[in-house]
Design a protein around this motif. Structure first.
Motif, PDB file in Angstrom:
ATOM      1  N   THR A 125      69.742  62.643  53.151  1.00  0.00           N
ATOM      2  CA  THR A 125      70.824  63.509  52.706  1.00  0.00           C
ATOM      3  C   THR A 125      72.099  62.695  52.556  1.00  0.00           C
ATOM      4  O   THR A 125      72.189  61.538  52.997  1.00  0.00           O
ATOM      5  N   VAL A 126      73.100  63.310  51.929  1.00  0.00           N
ATOM      6  CA  VAL A 126      74.393  62.651  51.777  1.00  0.00           C
ATOM      7  C   VAL A 126      74.956  62.273  53.142  1.00  0.00           C
ATOM      8  O   VAL A 126      75.493  61.185  53.341  1.00  0.00           O
ATOM      9  N   GLU A 127      74.816  63.187  54.114  1.00  0.00           N
ATOM     10  CA  GLU A 127      75.347  62.928  55.454  1.00  0.00           C
ATOM     11  C   GLU A 127      74.620  61.776  56.139  1.00  0.00           C
ATOM     12  O   GLU A 127      75.230  60.934  56.810  1.00  0.00           O
ATOM     13  N   GLU A 128      73.300  61.745  55.966  1.00  0.00           N
ATOM     14  CA  GLU A 128      72.534  60.668  56.588  1.00  0.00           C
ATOM     15  C   GLU A 128      72.890  59.309  55.979  1.00  0.00           C
ATOM     16  O   GLU A 128      73.013  58.313  56.704  1.00  0.00           O
ATOM     17  N   TRP A 129      73.067  59.266  54.664  1.00  0.00           N
ATOM     18  CA  TRP A 129      73.485  58.016  54.023  1.00  0.00           C
ATOM     19  C   TRP A 129      74.880  57.610  54.503  1.00  0.00           C
ATOM     20  O   TRP A 129      75.141  56.417  54.718  1.00  0.00           O
ATOM     21  N   LYS A 130      75.767  58.592  54.670  1.00  0.00           N
ATOM     22  CA  LYS A 130      77.134  58.284  55.117  1.00  0.00           C
ATOM     23  C   LYS A 130      77.121  57.623  56.491  1.00  0.00           C
ATOM     24  O   LYS A 130      77.796  56.618  56.725  1.00  0.00           O
ATOM     25  N   LYS A 131      76.343  58.182  57.403  1.00  0.00           N
ATOM     26  CA  LYS A 131      76.279  57.600  58.743  1.00  0.00           C
ATOM     27  C   LYS A 131      75.670  56.207  58.709  1.00  0.00           C
ATOM     28  O   LYS A 131      76.101  55.304  59.442  1.00  0.00           O
ATOM     29  N   LEU A 132      74.693  56.043  57.864  1.00  0.00           N
ATOM     30  CA  LEU A 132      74.068  54.726  57.754  1.00  0.00           C
ATOM     31  C   LEU A 132      75.031  53.698  57.153  1.00  0.00           C
ATOM     32  O   LEU A 132      75.115  52.554  57.600  1.00  0.00           O
ATOM     33  N   MET A 133      75.800  54.133  56.142  1.00  0.00           N
ATOM     34  CA  MET A 133      76.793  53.244  55.527  1.00  0.00           C
ATOM     35  C   MET A 133      77.871  52.861  56.542  1.00  0.00           C
ATOM     36  O   MET A 133      78.335  51.709  56.559  1.00  0.00           O
ATOM     37  N   ASP A 134      78.272  53.817  57.368  1.00  0.00           N
ATOM     38  CA  ASP A 134      79.275  53.528  58.400  1.00  0.00           C
ATOM     39  C   ASP A 134      78.738  52.521  59.408  1.00  0.00           C
ATOM     40  O   ASP A 134      79.459  51.622  59.861  1.00  0.00           O
ATOM     41  N   GLU A 135      77.461  52.670  59.738  1.00  0.00           N
ATOM     42  CA  GLU A 135      76.849  51.759  60.713  1.00  0.00           C
ATOM     43  C   GLU A 135      76.809  50.329  60.176  1.00  0.00           C
ATOM     44  O   GLU A 135      76.957  49.369  60.933  1.00  0.00           O
ATOM     45  N   PHE A 136      76.645  50.205  58.846  1.00  0.00           N
ATOM     46  CA  PHE A 136      76.582  48.884  58.228  1.00  0.00           C
ATOM     47  C   PHE A 136      77.840  48.629  57.386  1.00  0.00           C
ATOM     48  O   PHE A 136      77.765  48.022  56.323  1.00  0.00           O
ATOM     49  N   ALA A 137      78.963  49.063  57.896  1.00  0.00           N
ATOM     50  CA  ALA A 137      80.213  48.951  57.146  1.00  0.00           C
ATOM     51  C   ALA A 137      80.575  47.495  56.843  1.00  0.00           C
ATOM     52  O   ALA A 137      81.235  47.214  55.839  1.00  0.00           O
ATOM     53  N   ASP A 138      80.151  46.582  57.717  1.00  0.00           N
ATOM     54  CA  ASP A 138      80.474  45.172  57.510  1.00  0.00           C
ATOM     55  C   ASP A 138      79.484  44.471  56.591  1.00  0.00           C
ATOM     56  O   ASP A 138      79.653  43.292  56.276  1.00  0.00           O
ATOM     57  N   TYR A 139      78.471  45.164  56.180  1.00  0.00           N
ATOM     58  CA  TYR A 139      77.439  44.560  55.324  1.00  0.00           C
ATOM     59  C   TYR A 139      77.969  44.463  53.900  1.00  0.00           C
ATOM     60  O   TYR A 139      78.399  45.455  53.316  1.00  0.00           O
ATOM     61  N   TYR A 140      77.941  43.273  53.333  1.00  0.00           N
ATOM     62  CA  TYR A 140      78.510  43.033  52.006  1.00  0.00           C
ATOM     63  C   TYR A 140      77.732  43.803  50.944  1.00  0.00           C
ATOM     64  O   TYR A 140      76.516  43.636  50.804  1.00  0.00           O
ATOM     65  N   LYS A 141      78.426  44.663  50.198  1.00  0.00           N
ATOM     66  CA  LYS A 141      77.822  45.441  49.117  1.00  0.00           C
ATOM     67  C   LYS A 141      76.533  46.115  49.576  1.00  0.00           C
ATOM     68  O   LYS A 141      75.445  45.876  49.061  1.00  0.00           O
ATOM     69  N   PHE A 142      76.694  47.007  50.556  1.00  0.00           N
ATOM     70  CA  PHE A 142      75.544  47.658  51.173  1.00  0.00           C
ATOM     71  C   PHE A 142      74.662  48.361  50.145  1.00  0.00           C
ATOM     72  O   PHE A 142      73.430  48.225  50.161  1.00  0.00           O
ATOM     73  N   GLU A 143      75.284  49.126  49.222  1.00  0.00           N
ATOM     74  CA  GLU A 143      74.492  49.910  48.273  1.00  0.00           C
ATOM     75  C   GLU A 143      73.637  49.018  47.374  1.00  0.00           C
ATOM     76  O   GLU A 143      72.459  49.294  47.125  1.00  0.00           O
ATOM     77  N   GLU A 144      74.232  47.926  46.881  1.00  0.00           N
ATOM     78  CA  GLU A 144      73.466  47.019  46.014  1.00  0.00           C
ATOM     79  C   GLU A 144      72.359  46.323  46.805  1.00  0.00           C
ATOM     80  O   GLU A 144      71.230  46.158  46.304  1.00  0.00           O
ATOM     81  N   ALA A 145      72.689  45.909  48.047  1.00  0.00           N
ATOM     82  CA  ALA A 145      71.672  45.260  48.868  1.00  0.00           C
ATOM     83  C   ALA A 145      70.518  46.215  49.158  1.00  0.00           C
ATOM     84  O   ALA A 145      69.349  45.820  49.134  1.00  0.00           O
ATOM     85  N   MET A 146      70.854  47.483  49.402  1.00  0.00           N
ATOM     86  CA  MET A 146      69.811  48.466  49.681  1.00  0.00           C
ATOM     87  C   MET A 146      68.932  48.700  48.454  1.00  0.00           C
ATOM     88  O   MET A 146      67.697  48.793  48.557  1.00  0.00           O
TER      89      MET A 146
END
Length: 583
Positions: A125-146
């Motif tokens: 869900t949008v909420e689950e992705w948000k929490k995951l993005m926050d957890e990996f906030a320091d990860y460079y370009k998280f969405e592209e890497a994912m």
């Protein structure tokens, strides 16, 4: 080019409506199961190991143990590989590097603090992705890497859609680069409808795209009903740059799938005219198509491709070789039969008893090469960094006053062959061995070799000078230009002795045709010391008598190809051949 664009609101709504139809999303507490794995890697070990059977093509029953005994060793499927390896034979460099790695027996440790992402197994869900993005906030370009991980793990399309929905919900738009990454995912999964949707979005919103997006769209559209739109995109690329071999190849495959053979041939010829080397898979597609197209025009095109392989010294892999073999054998009424073989040292084919073309250059080719070497290498702009005009002129005058030489020796290179042996003794032994047939020999050395040191004993140097001419350069001078000049000046019969591959000098040549001539001349004239034991064993690698290129006599074709089990360096040539005979 602009790398970030905003999607219009109606496009965003369209994407969001699609994601609303997804199956029920997972709850946050289910994330560990959903993701399958998060690997937190702190370090990994790289241990250098060697499998001798993969480095040298012999079976477990008959290991050669690295011996150069001139025998043949059985490989997979009954194949045979000639020994000893020539310096330029496929797999030779791999064998040499393997020996070096065994001696080093080194182990390295590399540290990494990055977390390795594994994509979720189901949509979030949008909420689950948000929490995951926050957890990996320091990860460079998280969405592209994912998304890249999703491509690697071949995730379900709905998982990728849920990520885009979360980004759109957060930012109000989907960045252009993320849209292109999603397109890459769709192309890798062959999600045709999604490719259409992304294409229509981009076409409606953006007047132009960058080359990566064009390439992905051409690839994605080439196998669909809308393949002709890929041709339009190819024309768009041409306005900016020359299309890549992948761009051309995808369009050619689209034309072939839709029985537009003339168009495919036209694109292939255009590709060659633009000096774009085709991918072997593109050539294979044409030969595979040739088996079903029994017309003279297609046959002419495929023969033209074979001559292209010859002219540019392109070597097929096993897959393409098999396609060529099957095409020949399918030509109605011509009765071709193909067999796989290795050549005799003399250049005679064991399958048909024909002799291959000589490795020696024609008089015209030799004259062209000599002129280019003197202009681009001997007199090139870089030569005087390691010598002087006076020294070069002195050497040229010396050589011009002498009768032609039969062998020119890089003295320092030969002397350093075995670090455990005395250098002057090594050079004396090798030159004495070469002098057995009383050829005229020139040895190139450096002035420090006359100093009478422990490594350069005066009696050894005096003995060499009794059986060979010497020219001593300054200690800082570069040997190779002198070696090339003396050999080429002496004539096409003259050979030279060095273990140097001369790749830098080949690169100095101004055009690819001359570089190919140089490589051919080098393979037919360079003598390389392979074994030496003081006063006991001296052995040189065999110099090939035949040229390793596609060739035909009319009722035979011989095609060298890359064995999948041998790693070939760019300066090496295949040792396996396809022999085609018209019975």
């Amino acid at each position: 080019m602009v790398l970030f664009f905003q999607t219009s609101s109606w496009i965003l709504q369209t994407l969001l409506r699609k994601h609303q139809m997804l199956s029920p999303f997972l709850r946050l507490q289910q994330l560990p199961t959903a993701f399958g794995c998060f690997i937190f890697t702190t370090s990994y070990q790289w241990a250098k190991s060697v499998d001798s059977e993969t480095l040298h093509p012999v079976s477990a029953q008959g290991s050669s143990k690295g011996r150069y005994d001139g025998t043949k060793n059985r490989t997979r499927n009954g194949y045979y590989s000639p020994l000893p390896f020539n310096l330029f034979a496929a797999g030779a460099s791999k064998k040499r590097s393997a020996s070096a790695e065994v001696l080093k027996d080194a182990e390295y440790s590399v540290t990494s603090g990055r977390e390795t992402l594994c994509p979720p197994e189901k949509p979030l869900t949008v909420e689950e992705w948000k929490k995951l993005m926050d957890e990996f906030a320091d990860y460079y370009k998280f969405e592209e890497a994912m998304l890249m991980q999703m491509v690697t793990h071949k995730s379900h399309i709905d998982v990728a859609k849920s990520l885009l929905a979360a980004v759109a919900n957060r930012d109000g738009n989907i960045p252009y680069n993320l849209l292109v990454m999603y397109l890459s995912f769709c192309v890798s999964q062959n999600e045709i409808e999604e490719i259409y949707d992304v294409y229509d979005i981009m076409k409606a919103r953006f007047k132009t795209l960058e080359t990566t997006a064009y390439g992905l769209l051409i690839k994605g559209l080439s196998g669909t009903e809308r393949w002709r739109e890929g041709l339009k995109l190819l024309e768009e690329i041409k306005k900016v740059i020359t299309p890549s071999k992948a761009n051309y190849g995808d369009c050619i495959r689209g034309a072939i799938v839709n029985q537009e053979i003339n168009l495919a041939s036209q694109l292939f010829r255009e590709m060659l005219a633009n000096n774009v080397m085709p991918d072997l898979s593109t050539i294979q597609t044409l030969f595979d198509t040739g088996r079903t197209m029994k017309d003279d025009h297609m046959k002419t095109e495929l023969i033209h491709i074979l001559f292209y392989l010859r002219d540019y010294q392109v070597y097929p892999g096993e897959a393409l070789m098999q396609s060529i073999k099957q095409w020949f054998e399918s030509i109605p009424g011509e009765n071709w039969k193909g067999s796989l073989t290795t050549m005799k040292k003399s250049g005679r084919c064991p399958s048909c008893n024909q002799f291959l073309e000589s490795i020696n250059l024609s008089p015209g080719e030799y004259s062209t090469l000599k002129e280019k070497i003197i202009k681009d290498v001997i007199q090139g702009p870089d030569i005087f960094r390691k010598t002087t005009p006076q020294e070069l002129e002195e050497f040229q005058a010396f050589v011009n006053q002498q009768p032609p030489y039969d062998i020119v020796v890089d003295g320092l290179n030969v002397a350093n062959f075995n670090n455990r042996s005395n250098r002057s003794q090594t050079l004396r032994d090798v030159v004495t061995y070469l002098a057995q047939q009383k050829p005229r020999i020139l040895v190139l050395g450096r002035k420090h070799m006359l100093n009478g040191t422990q490594q350069w004993k005066r009696n050894n140097m005096a003995a060499i000078q009794k059986i060979a001419d010497f020219f001593f350069t300054e200690d800082i001078s570069e040997d190779d230009p002198f070696l090339l000049y003396a050999t080429l000046h002496s004539g096409n019969h003259c050979r030279f002795v060095t273990g140097d591959l001369l790749r830098d000098h080949k690169a100095c040549l101004s055009d690819s045709h001359t570089q190919r001539l140089f490589f051919k001349w080098q393979r037919g004239h360079q003598m390389v010391l392979s074994r030496y034991r003081p006063e006991k064993i001296i052995k040189f690698e065999p110099v090939l008598e035949y040229d390793t290129i596609v060739q035909t006599t009319g009722n035979t074709w011989h095609i060298p190809y890359d064995d999948n089990f041998l790693e070939r360096a760019s300066y090496e040539v295949p040792i396996r051949w396809l022999c085609l005979q018209q019975k």
